[in-house]
Design a protein around this motif. Structure first.
Motif, PDB file in Angstrom:
ATOM      1  N   THR A 482       0.807  -1.230   0.000  1.00 10.63           N
ATOM      2  CA  THR A 482       0.000   0.000   0.000  1.00 10.63           C
ATOM      3  C   THR A 482       0.834   1.272   0.000  1.00 10.63           C
ATOM      4  O   THR A 482       0.279   2.361   0.065  1.00 10.63           O
ATOM      5  N   LYS A 483       2.146   1.161  -0.049  1.00  9.65           N
ATOM      6  CA  LYS A 483       2.973   2.372   0.034  1.00  9.65           C
ATOM      7  C   LYS A 483       2.691   3.301  -1.145  1.00  9.65           C
ATOM      8  O   LYS A 483       2.472   2.867  -2.274  1.00  9.65           O
ATOM      9  N   GLY A 484       2.648   4.607  -0.868  1.00  4.95           N
ATOM     10  CA  GLY A 484       2.505   5.612  -1.911  1.00  4.95           C
ATOM     11  C   GLY A 484       1.113   5.792  -2.465  1.00  4.95           C
ATOM     12  O   GLY A 484       0.906   6.605  -3.362  1.00  4.95           O
ATOM     13  N   LYS A 485       0.127   5.043  -1.971  1.00  6.11           N
ATOM     14  CA  LYS A 485      -1.245   5.147  -2.479  1.00  6.11           C
ATOM     15  C   LYS A 485      -2.049   6.134  -1.627  1.00  6.11           C
ATOM     16  O   LYS A 485      -1.864   6.223  -0.416  1.00  6.11           O
ATOM     17  N   THR A 486      -2.967   6.857  -2.284  1.00  3.88           N
ATOM     18  CA  THR A 486      -3.867   7.712  -1.518  1.00  3.88           C
ATOM     19  C   THR A 486      -4.914   6.833  -0.842  1.00  3.88           C
ATOM     20  O   THR A 486      -5.146   5.683  -1.253  1.00  3.88           O
ATOM     21  N   LEU A 487      -5.571   7.371   0.167  1.00  3.77           N
ATOM     22  CA  LEU A 487      -6.619   6.607   0.846  1.00  3.77           C
ATOM     23  C   LEU A 487      -7.746   6.258  -0.108  1.00  3.77           C
ATOM     24  O   LEU A 487      -8.404   5.231   0.032  1.00  3.77           O
ATOM     25  N   GLU A 488      -7.970   7.140  -1.097  1.00  5.81           N
ATOM     26  CA  GLU A 488      -9.055   6.915  -2.046  1.00  5.81           C
ATOM     27  C   GLU A 488      -8.697   5.886  -3.115  1.00  5.81           C
ATOM     28  O   GLU A 488      -9.568   5.449  -3.871  1.00  5.81           O
ATOM     29  N   GLU A 489      -7.434   5.484  -3.216  1.00  3.24           N
ATOM     30  CA  GLU A 489      -7.012   4.499  -4.215  1.00  3.24           C
ATOM     31  C   GLU A 489      -7.002   3.071  -3.676  1.00  3.24           C
ATOM     32  O   GLU A 489      -6.663   2.138  -4.405  1.00  3.24           O
ATOM     33  N   MET A 490      -7.383   2.891  -2.405  1.00  6.34           N
ATOM     34  CA  MET A 490      -7.287   1.566  -1.804  1.00  6.34           C
ATOM     35  C   MET A 490      -8.244   0.554  -2.424  1.00  6.34           C
ATOM     36  O   MET A 490      -8.010  -0.649  -2.364  1.00  6.34           O
ATOM     37  N   ASP A 491      -9.354   1.015  -3.030  1.00  8.69           N
ATOM     38  CA  ASP A 491     -10.244   0.086  -3.730  1.00  8.69           C
ATOM     39  C   ASP A 491      -9.498  -0.652  -4.831  1.00  8.69           C
ATOM     40  O   ASP A 491      -9.665  -1.857  -5.026  1.00  8.69           O
ATOM     41  N   GLN A 492      -8.659   0.065  -5.576  1.00  7.54           N
ATOM     42  CA  GLN A 492      -7.875  -0.567  -6.630  1.00  7.54           C
ATOM     43  C   GLN A 492      -6.819  -1.496  -6.046  1.00  7.54           C
ATOM     44  O   GLN A 492      -6.585  -2.588  -6.555  1.00  7.54           O
ATOM     45  N   VAL A 493      -6.170  -1.054  -4.975  1.00  9.15           N
ATOM     46  CA  VAL A 493      -5.103  -1.847  -4.356  1.00  9.15           C
ATOM     47  C   VAL A 493      -5.637  -3.199  -3.893  1.00  9.15           C
ATOM     48  O   VAL A 493      -4.983  -4.229  -4.059  1.00  9.15           O
ATOM     49  N   PHE A 494      -6.851  -3.194  -3.327  1.00  7.75           N
ATOM     50  CA  PHE A 494      -7.423  -4.424  -2.786  1.00  7.75           C
ATOM     51  C   PHE A 494      -8.309  -5.158  -3.787  1.00  7.75           C
ATOM     52  O   PHE A 494      -8.994  -6.106  -3.415  1.00  7.75           O
ATOM     53  N   GLY A 495      -8.287  -4.712  -5.042  1.00 11.05           N
ATOM     54  CA  GLY A 495      -9.034  -5.405  -6.077  1.00 11.05           C
ATOM     55  C   GLY A 495     -10.520  -5.416  -5.822  1.00 11.05           C
ATOM     56  O   GLY A 495     -11.194  -6.432  -6.021  1.00 11.05           O
ATOM     57  N   SER A 496     -11.050  -4.289  -5.369  1.00 12.42           N
ATOM     58  CA  SER A 496     -12.480  -4.195  -5.082  1.00 12.42           C
ATOM     59  C   SER A 496     -13.286  -4.451  -6.351  1.00 12.42           C
ATOM     60  O   SER A 496     -13.066  -3.828  -7.387  1.00 12.42           O
ATOM     61  N   HIS A 497     -14.208  -5.393  -6.282  1.00 16.86           N
ATOM     62  CA  HIS A 497     -15.020  -5.750  -7.443  1.00 16.86           C
ATOM     63  C   HIS A 497     -16.260  -4.858  -7.486  1.00 16.86           C
ATOM     64  O   HIS A 497     -17.355  -5.247  -7.092  1.00 16.86           O
ATOM     65  N   THR A 498     -16.052  -3.659  -7.952  1.00 20.23           N
ATOM     66  CA  THR A 498     -17.149  -2.704  -8.042  1.00 20.23           C
ATOM     67  C   THR A 498     -17.929  -2.960  -9.320  1.00 20.23           C
ATOM     68  O   THR A 498     -17.353  -3.069 -10.398  1.00 20.23           O
ATOM     69  N   ALA A 499     -19.243  -3.068  -9.202  1.00 15.72           N
ATOM     70  CA  ALA A 499     -20.076  -3.358 -10.366  1.00 15.72           C
ATOM     71  C   ALA A 499     -19.993  -2.233 -11.388  1.00 15.72           C
ATOM     72  O   ALA A 499     -19.677  -1.091 -11.067  1.00 15.72           O
ATOM     73  N   THR A 500     -20.296  -2.584 -12.652  1.00 11.48           N
ATOM     74  CA  THR A 500     -20.210  -1.609 -13.739  1.00 11.48           C
ATOM     75  C   THR A 500     -21.081  -0.391 -13.461  1.00 11.48           C
ATOM     76  O   THR A 500     -20.665   0.753 -13.666  1.00 11.48           O
ATOM     77  N   GLU A 501     -22.295  -0.646 -12.954  1.00 10.12           N
ATOM     78  CA  GLU A 501     -23.181   0.484 -12.683  1.00 10.12           C
ATOM     79  C   GLU A 501     -22.633   1.369 -11.563  1.00 10.12           C
ATOM     80  O   GLU A 501     -22.858   2.583 -11.559  1.00 10.12           O
ATOM     81  N   GLU A 502     -21.895   0.754 -10.626  1.00 16.64           N
ATOM     82  CA  GLU A 502     -21.308   1.548  -9.566  1.00 16.64           C
ATOM     83  C   GLU A 502     -20.144   2.381 -10.088  1.00 16.64           C
ATOM     84  O   GLU A 502     -19.937   3.516  -9.645  1.00 16.64           O
TER      85      GLU A 502
END
Length: 546
Positions: A482-502
């Motif tokens: 997680t080094k160097g990531k913003t708090l708002e980028e953690m969804d990408q870091v953790f591979g959050s499976h956000t639906a297309t509509e979301e």
């Protein structure tokens, strides 16, 4: 926004000093960890409370009641931090510490001693959960690990102070039967002083800009960001960070309302109901539950490396390794404090450069080796330390080396991880659950270690060596870097499976708040895209993906 490390610190001294002061909670936490274990080996304490020193279970309860209070304090901090603000919750935690410290210092019976430890636990538990979160939300991404790790640094300083204050006060009235009660009461009195300072200083500290946005106080949030970054309010980087926070907050609210309309409707405009309803969001969302589970397991693993068994019972452990004099065992414990601080200082500098994972895996290997060696020495030489005094000192040295391996790795790394991995909607609650997992396991360890040392001896060290190794494997397999990531980028870091509509909803929110237009305007025809990426990191990449 700026370079990492010392260069970034020189550019942003304001955030550093605010975070350092907020980390007084860590100082109190550390002092509490070290003070009782030093007091119980003093003659004056044993004279005042003989039943405590003579019973492993009573000693375990006196130590662990602090952790029980810490568990309640850290768990409740998630709600109070959202309803009353991070700052006000820290103030309440400081008041609990003041009350508990002076109640324990003036105790004439074990009941008052237990009550003082419980109240102090409520306070330091609250501060342990809310302090790292507050620092994370004030920090720019390139310095976040460094600033959150200040909490661990001040914790180690607190432990060191407890050891050396107790070593010094041990001489009040002599070290024998004539020792004054002030020898053990003075360290208890001193623990309340930083809490009083923190209570006063909190009046001059800013509110978290992320919390202000969540509360709808956007102009105040923008002004706070401008103040923290030493940049004007209309500066591009301040505007990007502000709009990113705003977009994330609006998106989380919209998704909660969409996913759980009945809960949202039931909560209505009640802040309390909505906050309690958000806890169900943790268990109804697979991604949220995954992150809370990871934070809790990180803290489970941190505690079962055995660190607090050594911090709490250092003097007793050293006596069991052949250092039978209370003065010598206190001195050996004081060395632990110095090593802990000295190793943590470079760790908080390198953790944003090297990363969380490499340091924590290396620390696990080092701790495991040290604990196995100590176990072997105790198993082969523990029956006669007088004849094997050199082996006893070798075991002491490996305890010190164990502290080195913990201090540069799991010490700062675990607290950084639980403060940075959560989305804004559950950040305070997720951090508090992670911290409460630390306290609950802390409570169990504080209670079981005295009987373990009495009954299985060398097996205690082998037991903790197994968990140290398991912790390293867990970090390797389950925790992303997680080094160097913003708090708002953690969804990408953790591979959050956000639906297309979301994702589409998120893009609409970003466009509505003006973030998309701001970034596209900066990246328009004739602009230097490479320079833009240097300025705002992954923001362009993030928006283009959406």
């Amino acid at each position: 926004m700026a370079p990492a490390g010392v260069k970034g610190l020189l550019k942003n001294k304001k955030v550093f000093f605010i975070s350092l002061f907020a980390s007084f909670g860590g100082l109190l936490y550390g002092y509490q960890q070290g003070v009782l274990g030093q007091a119980v080996v003093m003659n004056s304490f044993q004279r005042s409370f003989p039943e405590v020193r003579q019973s492993a279970s009573k000693l375990g309860w006196l130590t662990s009641v602090l952790q029980l209070g810490g568990w309640v304090g850290s768990l409740s901090a998630g709600i109070f931090g959202e309803v009353f603000s991070r700052k006000h919750t820290m103030f309440a935690g400081s008041l609990w510490v003041v009350l508990g410290s002076f109640l324990a210092a003036g105790a004439q019976s074990t009941s008052y001693l237990y009550a003082g430890r419980l109240f102090t636990g409520l306070g330091v538990g609250t501060l342990s959960a809310i302090g790292p979160l507050y620092n994370a939300e004030l920090s720019p991404p390139e310095m976040r690990g460094f600033l959150i790790a200040l909490q661990q640094l001040t914790t180690t300083i607190g432990i060191m102070l407890a050891y050396w204050v107790a070593f010094g006060s041990n001489y009040i009235g002599g070290t024998g039967d004539g020792q004054s009660d002030l020898a053990w009461r003075l360290p208890m009195i001193i623990q309340g002083i930083p809490a009083v300072v923190l209570c006063i200083g909190l009046f001059f500290m800013p509110f978290s800009p992320r919390l202000l946005v969540n509360k709808g106080k956007e102009q105040e949030a923008l002004k706070t960001l401008s103040y923290l970054r030493n940049l004007p309010e209309d500066h591009y980087l301040v505007q990007v960070e502000f709009l990113e926070i705003k977009a994330d907050a609006e998106f989380e609210r919209a998704i909660f309302d969409k996913r759980f309309p009945e809960l949202s409707k039931a909560a209505g405009n009640s802040v309390w109901r909505r906050e309690f309803a958000q806890y169900s969001n943790i268990f109804r969302s697979k991604d949220n539950f995954k992150r809370v589970a990871l934070a809790s397991v990180v803290m489970f693993m941190q505690q079962w490396t055995g660190i607090d068994s050594i911090i709490y019972y250092a003097s007793i452990i050293f006596q069991s390794l052949g250092l039978t004099s209370s003065t010598i065992s206190l001195l050996a414990s004081g060395v632990i404090g110095i090593i802990n601080v000295a190793t943590t200082i470079p760790a908080i500098y390198f953790i944003d450069r090297v990363g969380r994972k490499p340091l924590m895996m290396a620390g696990s290997v080092g701790m495991c080796i040290c604990e196995i060696v100590i176990g072997v020495i105790v198993a082969t030489c523990g029956h006669d330390w007088i004849a094997h005094s050199a082996a006893g000192w070798a075991a002491v040295v490996f305890v010190w080396l164990y502290i080195v391996n913990f201090a540069y790795s799991w010490g700062p790394g675990s607290w950084i991880l639980i403060a940075e991995i959560f989305p804004i909607s559950i950040r305070a609650k997720g951090t508090s659950i992670g911290a409460s997992a630390n306290w609950m396991n802390n409570f169990i360890i504080a209670f079981v270690v005295p009987p373990m040392l009495s009954n299985i001896g060398w097996g205690t060290y082998i037991f903790f060596a197994f968990w140290s190794a398991a912790g390293g494997v867990f970090i390797w397999l389950c925790i992303p870097e997680t080094k160097g990531k913003t708090l708002e980028e953690m969804d990408q870091v953790f591979g959050s499976h956000t639906a297309t509509e979301e994702l589409e909803e998120f893009a609409k929110v970003q466009e509505r708040v003006g973030l998309t237009a701001l970034i596209q305007g900066r990246a328009g025809p004739g602009s230097d895209h490479a320079s833009l990426e240097k300025d705002v990191g992954l923001e362009v990449q993030h928006v283009s993906k959406v």
